[in-house]
Design a protein around this motif. Structure first.
Motif, short mmCIF file in Angstrom:
data_model
loop_
_atom_site.label_atom_id
_atom_site.label_comp_id
_atom_site.label_asym_id
_atom_site.label_seq_id
_atom_site.Cartn_x
_atom_site.Cartn_y
_atom_site.Cartn_z
N UNK A 19 0.59 -1.47 -0.28
CA UNK A 19 0.03 0.45 0.31
C UNK A 19 0.76 1.63 0.07
N UNK A 20 0.81 2.31 -0.82
CA UNK A 20 1.50 3.51 -1.29
C UNK A 20 0.55 4.46 -0.01
N UNK A 21 0.78 4.85 0.90
CA UNK A 21 0.95 5.97 1.44
C UNK A 21 1.48 7.70 1.06
N UNK A 22 0.51 8.09 0.71
CA UNK A 22 1.27 9.95 0.34
C UNK A 22 2.50 10.46 0.99
N UNK A 23 2.47 10.23 2.44
CA UNK A 23 3.83 10.51 2.98
C UNK A 23 5.11 9.64 3.18
N UNK A 24 4.69 8.64 2.77
CA UNK A 24 5.87 7.56 2.44
C UNK A 24 5.81 6.63 1.30
N UNK A 25 7.06 7.12 0.68
CA UNK A 25 6.69 6.20 -0.80
C UNK A 25 6.80 5.21 -0.25
N UNK A 26 6.56 4.28 -2.23
CA UNK A 26 6.88 3.03 -1.75
C UNK A 26 7.80 2.28 -1.87
N UNK A 27 8.34 1.70 -1.83
CA UNK A 27 9.66 0.95 -1.45
C UNK A 27 9.87 -0.41 -1.58
N UNK A 28 11.05 -0.41 -2.71
CA UNK A 28 10.90 -1.99 -3.43
C UNK A 28 12.40 -2.28 -3.68
N UNK A 29 13.07 -1.74 -2.88
CA UNK A 29 14.80 -2.44 -3.20
C UNK A 29 14.85 -3.39 -2.08
N UNK A 30 15.18 -3.86 -1.98
CA UNK A 30 16.32 -4.93 -0.88
C UNK A 30 16.66 -4.26 -0.12
N UNK A 31 15.91 -5.62 1.35
CA UNK A 31 15.92 -4.94 2.78
C UNK A 31 18.37 -5.32 2.72
N UNK A 32 18.51 -4.40 4.16
CA UNK A 32 19.93 -4.33 4.21
C UNK A 32 21.23 -5.40 4.40
N UNK A 33 19.81 -6.57 5.28
CA UNK A 33 20.26 -8.25 5.85
C UNK A 33 20.37 -8.72 4.55
N UNK A 34 19.45 -8.74 3.78
CA UNK A 34 20.08 -9.24 2.47
C UNK A 34 21.24 -8.74 1.59
N UNK A 35 20.96 -7.49 1.38
CA UNK A 35 22.46 -6.75 0.91
C UNK A 35 23.59 -7.74 1.70
N UNK A 36 23.76 -8.11 2.67
CA UNK A 36 24.85 -8.24 3.55
C UNK A 36 25.13 -9.10 3.17
N UNK A 37 23.86 -10.50 3.43
CA UNK A 37 24.29 -11.65 3.38
C UNK A 37 24.90 -12.06 1.32
N UNK A 38 24.27 -11.79 0.46
CA UNK A 38 25.16 -11.68 -1.00
C UNK A 38 26.44 -11.22 -0.73
#
Length: 145
Positions: A9-28
């Motif tokens: 759900x996109x909220x007007x004051x908070x944009x939709x996020x599609x990027x991966x979480x930091x922990x996934x980037x850390x694992x990979x």
């Protein structure tokens, strides 16, 4: 606040996020950094390293396909200068730096694996975030004439 990488759900004051979480980037990033270091350190690690790289590529590909399947508007994210700079740095870390810094003893192998893991993790997260941050500001998919 959801801990999922995508907010449905996109909220007007908070944009939709599609990027991966930091922990996934850390694992990979850690897996890629250690694998690349071991591939260049000894011939004994060539087969396990190649298998590990193949698994990492498959995981990243499937995750990208699934993310774009659930969000078809993400098929055309706008390119940004920051995305290009992060990708150039990432390519440098997985390419030329492997030839320039050849570890010879176990301490150098560990230091190179740690440095590459951190660098690749940061670059992967920042590139993914830069790619989809521009998309989250856009209202809808691009229309072609």
């Amino acid at each position: 606040m959801s801990s999922l990488p995508e907010d449905p759900a996109s909220v007007p004051w908070r944009p939709k996020r599609l990027w991966a979480p930091w922990w996934l980037a850390l694992i990979l990033g850690s897996a890629v950094g250690v694998t690349l270091t071991l591939l260049r350190a000894s011939r004994a690690y060539v087969i396990p390293g190649a298998i590990a790289l193949a698994v990492i590529i498959i995981v990243i590909s499937v995750a990208t396909i699934l993310r774009r399947q659930f969000h078809p508007e993400a098929l055309e994210p706008p390119m940004s200068l920051s995305y290009l700079l992060w990708m150039v740095l990432l390519i440098f870390l997985v390419g030329p730096i492997q030839v320039m810094l050849l570890p010879t003893n176990p301490q150098e192998i560990i230091a190179k694996a740690l440095a590459l893991s951190v660098g690749i993790s940061v670059c992967m997260y920042a590139a993914d975030r830069a790619l989809f941050a521009g998309f989250s500001r856009r209202k809808g998919p691009r229309q072609t004439a």
